[in-house]
Design an enzyme around this catalytic site. Structure first.
Site, short mmCIF file in Angstrom:
data_model
loop_
_atom_site.label_atom_id
_atom_site.label_comp_id
_atom_site.label_asym_id
_atom_site.label_seq_id
_atom_site.Cartn_x
_atom_site.Cartn_y
_atom_site.Cartn_z
N LYS A 22 0.78 -1.08 0.05
CA LYS A 22 -0.11 -0.11 -0.29
C LYS A 22 1.09 1.71 -0.59
O LYS A 22 0.55 1.97 -0.78
CB LYS A 22 -0.43 -0.10 0.79
CG LYS A 22 -1.38 1.31 1.83
CD LYS A 22 -2.35 1.53 2.48
CE LYS A 22 -1.90 1.75 4.32
NZ LYS A 22 -1.23 3.08 3.97
N ASN A 23 2.29 1.34 1.18
CA ASN A 23 3.20 2.47 1.05
C ASN A 23 3.47 3.16 -0.13
O ASN A 23 4.51 3.52 -0.36
CB ASN A 23 3.42 2.47 2.53
CG ASN A 23 2.52 2.93 3.81
OD1 ASN A 23 1.02 2.82 3.60
ND2 ASN A 23 2.89 2.75 5.45
N ARG A 93 -4.81 10.06 3.99
CA ARG A 93 -4.09 11.10 4.56
C ARG A 93 -3.13 11.27 3.68
O ARG A 93 -2.32 11.71 3.39
CB ARG A 93 -2.88 10.77 5.65
CG ARG A 93 -3.23 11.68 6.45
CD ARG A 93 -2.09 11.37 8.22
NE ARG A 93 -1.68 12.78 8.39
CZ ARG A 93 -0.72 13.12 7.89
NH1 ARG A 93 -0.07 12.20 7.27
NH2 ARG A 93 0.19 13.94 8.15
N CYS A 117 -5.64 8.65 9.68
CA CYS A 117 -5.89 7.71 10.82
C CYS A 117 -5.85 8.65 11.65
O CYS A 117 -4.97 10.19 12.02
CB CYS A 117 -4.94 7.19 10.94
SG CYS A 117 -5.65 5.23 9.68
N ARG A 122 0.06 14.69 13.30
CA ARG A 122 0.37 13.81 12.25
C ARG A 122 0.28 15.22 10.73
O ARG A 122 -0.28 15.78 10.27
CB ARG A 122 -0.60 12.98 10.64
CG ARG A 122 -0.30 11.58 12.31
CD ARG A 122 -1.44 11.09 11.68
NE ARG A 122 -0.32 9.93 10.70
CZ ARG A 122 -0.40 9.06 10.27
NH1 ARG A 122 -1.63 8.55 9.81
NH2 ARG A 122 0.52 8.67 8.48
N ASP A 308 3.76 0.79 12.50
CA ASP A 308 2.75 0.18 11.70
C ASP A 308 3.16 -1.82 11.94
O ASP A 308 2.09 -2.28 11.71
CB ASP A 308 3.52 -0.35 10.22
CG ASP A 308 2.57 1.44 9.96
OD1 ASP A 308 2.13 2.36 10.17
OD2 ASP A 308 2.83 1.46 8.01
N VAL A 330 7.58 6.89 17.50
CA VAL A 330 7.27 7.66 16.34
C VAL A 330 6.14 8.57 15.76
O VAL A 330 5.31 9.86 15.75
CB VAL A 330 7.12 6.38 14.64
CG1 VAL A 330 6.52 7.20 13.38
CG2 VAL A 330 8.52 5.32 14.75
N ARG A 400 -8.83 -0.73 4.09
CA ARG A 400 -8.41 1.22 3.66
C ARG A 400 -7.34 0.09 3.14
O ARG A 400 -6.65 0.57 2.24
CB ARG A 400 -8.18 1.11 4.25
CG ARG A 400 -9.22 2.74 4.62
CD ARG A 400 -9.14 3.68 5.42
NE ARG A 400 -7.45 4.55 5.24
CZ ARG A 400 -6.30 4.54 6.18
NH1 ARG A 400 -6.79 4.69 7.21
NH2 ARG A 400 -5.64 5.05 5.39
#
Ligand code: UD1
Length: 421
Positions: A22-23, A93, A117, A122, A308, A330, A400
């Site tokens: 996904k990323n 986002r 999220c 963020r 994650d 993080v 998602r």
């Protein structure tokens, strides 16, 4: 809203194919905005965030053709506006990733400030500062970022904090800037490197890929005839299924993945007692029916342990032998799964950014609610080892970021079903 019902107690075993990351897919689809010629992206996962990105590009007038194998052809020649509206950005986002490409290629972008999220504030200040240093005129009005630039110019950018999408946005912007850009303290996540390789295939001049200093010589235009780019496998999806198997004492093989980008996670799984063997594109995990040992982890940017994967390891520690501390460095506020796990009988105490986990013999099923993507996944994992039927609500977060999670878990022998709304 769909729900998942998981009946705990099954040991996972078997084989599974990992989907594309996904990323990687999100920045690469945004990066396609930089191309003068159509590009095709392959190994795209079936995810709601991909649908949202396609809608975002489609609303700009970009033509998208998707085939049955989830290859997406993107043709930007019909683009007619440079806007990312609030109603889409608020659900994802990562929509902020269109800002750099739009500004670099078309000189204008109108992008809603992101929601996404609920894991901390963020902000996107580093994205905006970098673009301003490259000569963009940036205003924030009515919840929107209005950015203009005749042509961006190369700059020396020292990132105040390591940011993944921040690095990606500035990297994309720099490819078409006049002159040289240096990004120092860049994120080194494999997905940033995947984007950089994709941009280079389109004609960008990026060096230092995989390091924390990216150097970009701006070019006048990007695009390569018949470019087909396959995105890299999802390391977080990979890690999630490995943890699921470890929690159930199981034995699984994940295929179409890349073990070399999961070092920190595999180390921790070994520490938990898993036997791990790997090939170029597969990982086998065998717990030999044992319960995992509790493992302490501290999240940090790549190559350290990924944030994650934090919630999934919290779930594992909840039923592990012993005590361990999970430290989140993080994101603030990324422990919302803990409260839900406590409702299932987990013994986890929160002390600022630490979760002190004392493994319990068994979790008990309860109705739980997912609050963000990885938190939702961790509740599904908790359900796999809980006594009874766990109902996970609000699973749109899972959809998602996880490709057919219930089918993949069922393939490994889990008892899981989706209740459509
Ligand atoms: C990306 C990933 C997400 C992952 C995260 C950290 C995507 C689409 N999402 O999110 O899955 O959890 O990296 O690995 O790739 N920050 C600032 N100012 C900024 C930008 C970030 O202060 O302008 C802070 C954030 O609040 C956070 C930290 O930097 O504390 C890291 O965030 P960042 O790497 O930007 O996360 P994302 O790119 O949003």
């Amino acid at each position: 809203m769909d729900k998942l019902i998981i009946t705990g107690g099954k040991q996972l075993s078997g084989e599974l194919r990992i989907s594309g990351a996904k990323n990687s897919a999100l920045p690469i689809l945004a990066g396609a905005l930089l191309s003068e010629t159509p590009v095709t992206i392959g190994n795209i996962p079936h995810l709601h965030d991909i649908t949202t990105t396609m809608e975002l590009l489609g609303r700009m007038g970009v033509q998208l053709i998707i085939d049955e194998k989830m290859n997406i052809e993107i043709d930007t020649s019909t683009i007619k506006n440079f806007e990312a509206p609030y109603e889409l950005v608020r659900t994802m986002r990562a929509s902020i990733l269109v800002l750099g490409p739009l500004l670099a290629r078309f000189g204008s972008a109108h992008v809603s400030l992101p929601g996404g999220c609920a894991i901390g504030t963020r902000p996107v200040d580093i994205h905006l500062d970098g673009l301003a240093k490259m000569g963009a005129d940036i205003k924030v009005e009515g919840g929107y970022i209005l950015a203009q630039a005749k042509r961006l110019k190369g700059a020396n950018l020292v990132m105040e904090k390591i940011t993944v999408t921040g690095t990606e946005n500035l990297l994309m912007a720099a490819t078409l800037a006049k002159g040289k850009t240096v990004i120092e303290n860049a994120a080194k996540e494999p997905e940033v490197s995947d984007l950089a390789h994709f941009l280079n295939k389109m004609g960008a001049k990026i060096t230092g890929i995989g390091t924390d200093i990216l150097e970009i010589d701006g070019v006048d235009q990007l695009g390569a005839k018949d470019l087909h780019y396959n995105i890299l496998p999802d390391r977080i999806e990979t890690g999630t299924y490995l943890v699921a198997a470890a929690m159930t004492g199981g034995n699984i093989t994940v295929k179409n993945t890349r073990p070399s980008i999961l070092d920190a996670v595999l180390e921790k799984l070994k520490e938990a007692g898993a036997e791990i063997s790997t090939g170029d594109d597969w990982i086998k995990l065998d717990m030999k029916g044992k319960k995992p040992q509790a493992v302490s982890v501290r999240t940090a940017p790549y190559p350290a342990f990924p944030t994650d994967m934090q919630a999934q390891f919290t779930a594992m520690n909840a039923i592990a032998e012993g005590v361990a501390v999970i430290t989140e460095t993080v994101f603030e506020n990324r422990f919302m799964h803990v409260q839900e796990m406590q409702r299932m009988g987990a013994d986890i105490q929160l002390e600022s950014h630490n979760a002190i986990c004392k493994g319990v013999e068994k979790l008990a099923a309860a109705p739980v609610m997912a609050t963000d993507l990885r938190a939702s996944a961790s509740l599904v994992l908790a359900g796999l080892v809980a006594e009874g039927d766990t109902m996970v609500d609000r699973i749109y977060h899972i959809d998602r970021g996880y490709d057919h999670i219930e089918e993949k878990l069922a393939q490994l022998g889990a008892k899981i079903r989706r209740i459509p709304n």
